[in-house]
Scaffold this motif. Structure first.
Motif, short mmCIF file in Angstrom:
data_model
loop_
_atom_site.label_atom_id
_atom_site.label_comp_id
_atom_site.label_asym_id
_atom_site.label_seq_id
_atom_site.Cartn_x
_atom_site.Cartn_y
_atom_site.Cartn_z
N GLU A 137 49.22 28.09 33.31
CA GLU A 137 49.60 28.06 32.11
C GLU A 137 50.27 29.32 31.69
OE1 GLU A 137 46.34 26.64 29.40
OE2 GLU A 137 45.25 26.70 31.46
N TYR A 165 55.64 41.93 31.73
CA TYR A 165 56.46 43.12 31.36
C TYR A 165 57.26 43.86 32.55
CZ TYR A 165 54.99 43.10 26.55
OH TYR A 165 54.97 42.78 25.33
N HIS A 171 50.22 34.58 29.52
CA HIS A 171 50.81 36.08 29.43
C HIS A 171 52.06 36.49 29.33
CE1 HIS A 171 46.74 36.51 30.98
NE2 HIS A 171 46.79 37.82 31.20
N GLN A 172 52.36 37.70 28.72
CA GLN A 172 53.77 38.02 28.65
C GLN A 172 53.95 38.92 30.15
OE1 GLN A 172 56.25 37.84 26.69
NE2 GLN A 172 55.43 37.38 24.67
N GLU A 199 59.91 45.87 29.27
CA GLU A 199 60.39 44.84 28.48
C GLU A 199 59.84 43.20 28.83
OE1 GLU A 199 64.96 44.77 28.07
OE2 GLU A 199 64.79 46.35 29.63
N ALA A 200 59.64 42.58 27.85
CA ALA A 200 58.88 41.23 28.03
C ALA A 200 59.88 40.21 28.50
CB ALA A 200 58.22 40.96 26.91
N THR A 201 60.28 40.54 29.93
CA THR A 201 61.32 39.53 30.23
C THR A 201 60.88 38.37 30.90
OG1 THR A 201 61.32 40.87 32.14
CG2 THR A 201 63.04 41.51 30.74
N HIS A 202 59.69 38.44 31.25
CA HIS A 202 59.09 37.25 32.09
C HIS A 202 58.01 36.46 31.32
CE1 HIS A 202 61.47 39.13 35.22
NE2 HIS A 202 61.05 38.24 36.20
N GLN A 203 57.65 35.32 31.56
CA GLN A 203 56.52 34.49 31.22
C GLN A 203 55.49 34.87 32.43
OE1 GLN A 203 55.52 32.80 28.84
NE2 GLN A 203 57.52 31.54 27.61
N GLY A 204 54.17 35.12 31.92
CA GLY A 204 53.35 35.28 32.99
C GLY A 204 52.17 34.00 32.99
N TYR A 205 52.41 33.34 34.16
CA TYR A 205 51.70 32.14 34.44
C TYR A 205 50.33 32.40 35.16
CZ TYR A 205 55.31 29.24 32.93
OH TYR A 205 56.32 28.58 31.92
N LYS A 206 49.32 31.69 34.92
CA LYS A 206 47.93 31.90 35.57
C LYS A 206 47.50 30.20 35.95
CE LYS A 206 47.60 36.23 34.32
NZ LYS A 206 47.65 37.49 35.19
N VAL A 231 45.51 32.16 40.61
CA VAL A 231 46.67 32.35 41.17
C VAL A 231 47.73 32.81 40.04
CG1 VAL A 231 48.62 31.26 42.56
CG2 VAL A 231 46.19 30.42 42.65
N SER A 264 57.70 34.57 35.88
CA SER A 264 58.92 33.74 35.97
C SER A 264 60.04 34.24 34.81
CB SER A 264 58.65 32.16 35.82
OG SER A 264 60.06 31.71 35.97
N GLN A 314 55.50 46.58 36.95
CA GLN A 314 55.45 45.47 36.34
C GLN A 314 54.04 45.07 36.02
OE1 GLN A 314 56.86 42.46 39.10
NE2 GLN A 314 54.75 42.32 40.14
N LEU A 315 53.54 44.42 34.89
CA LEU A 315 52.24 44.17 34.49
C LEU A 315 52.35 42.82 33.59
CD1 LEU A 315 51.88 45.06 31.07
CD2 LEU A 315 52.09 47.32 32.12
N THR A 316 51.32 42.20 33.30
CA THR A 316 51.29 41.16 32.49
C THR A 316 50.12 41.27 31.37
OG1 THR A 316 49.67 39.66 33.62
CG2 THR A 316 51.96 39.38 34.30
N SER A 317 50.35 40.85 30.32
CA SER A 317 49.53 41.11 29.21
C SER A 317 49.27 40.09 28.46
CB SER A 317 50.15 42.32 28.30
OG SER A 317 49.13 42.36 27.26
N ASP A 318 47.88 39.58 28.11
CA ASP A 318 47.61 38.29 27.63
C ASP A 318 48.14 38.09 26.09
OD1 ASP A 318 45.78 36.39 25.83
OD2 ASP A 318 44.47 36.63 27.78
N LYS A 319 48.82 37.00 26.01
CA LYS A 319 49.63 36.96 24.54
C LYS A 319 48.78 36.99 23.49
CE LYS A 319 53.17 33.88 26.86
NZ LYS A 319 53.65 32.61 26.80
#
Lengths: 142, 142
Positions: B132, B138, B135-136, A132-139, B111, B115, A112-117
């Protein structure tokens, strides 16, 4: 530790990283402390790509145990950067494929990884690799 | 280890978790192995919320060192679940606020969590806590 300066310069040579990093000639102790913490932890791997002995790419890989998905280990990729003059040459793809291979070797069931929108080019890149971009990445900044 | 069975039952009592977990009476060894790996790693914390000695919520917290953002430590929250009959009672909020507090104590500057995009109620919940969706997220299954 010379490489550490090059790595920090790579992290800073990026539209989003520029405002966040401090790649001075006097390397900030915060980077040395973080590097030491990564080195101490067997579940953290800081990997660089080199061409002719020069660092041209970096990423961090974290191996995370967890109960969900039947106790599946996850590999997590963070801080992927490729030197400006090397972008589009396939270095990024080679780095990611290597990282996914390491995750397999360590028995992970998921990477898994997150990438800034704002990084739309990066999104196409990860999707081409099968992510696959299945998740929202929250910070939440503290 | 009785609690482990309750935790796995919580993970499974969820529209998405249902198809992924195996909460039998004979607890799958994969969960015992994962629990042991979490317990061994000082950067992993499995936390439960209890009411009258009964486990009613669970989350996992990972502390991750990294070079980016000036060597900032991150706290990462994964596998948040609240027992069906306790949802809407403020347990989730209390658990998240506790987790954010632990991240502060450990010196994290950020943090993060991801989701599933299908969990729209969870998204409002995290946003109300100040997270917030920058991020996407993946995933690549191996």
């Amino acid at each position: 530790m010379d490489d550490l300066g090059t790595i920090v310069a790579l992290l800073a040579d990026d539209p989003i990283g520029r405002g966040r990093e401090n790649p001075g000639t006097q390397l900030d102790t915060c980077y040395r402390d973080a590097f030491a913490a990564i080195e101490r932890d067997p579940n953290q791997l800081l990997a660089v790509a080199e061409r002719s002995g020069r660092v041209i790419g970096v990423l961090q890989l974290s191996f995370i145990p967890g109960l969900t998905r039947r106790g599946m280990w996850r590999g997590q990729i963070e801080g992927v950067r490729v030197a400006a003059e090397e972008r589009g040459s396939g270095v990024g793809r080679a780095m990611l494929e290597w990282a996914v291979g390491e995750c397999r070797k360590r028995g992970c069931g998921l990477v898994q990884l997150t990438s800034d929108k704002r990084r739309s080019a990066a999104h196409s890149f990860y999707e081409a690799l099968g992510f696959e971009a299945t998740h929202q990445g929250y910070k939440l900044s503290l």
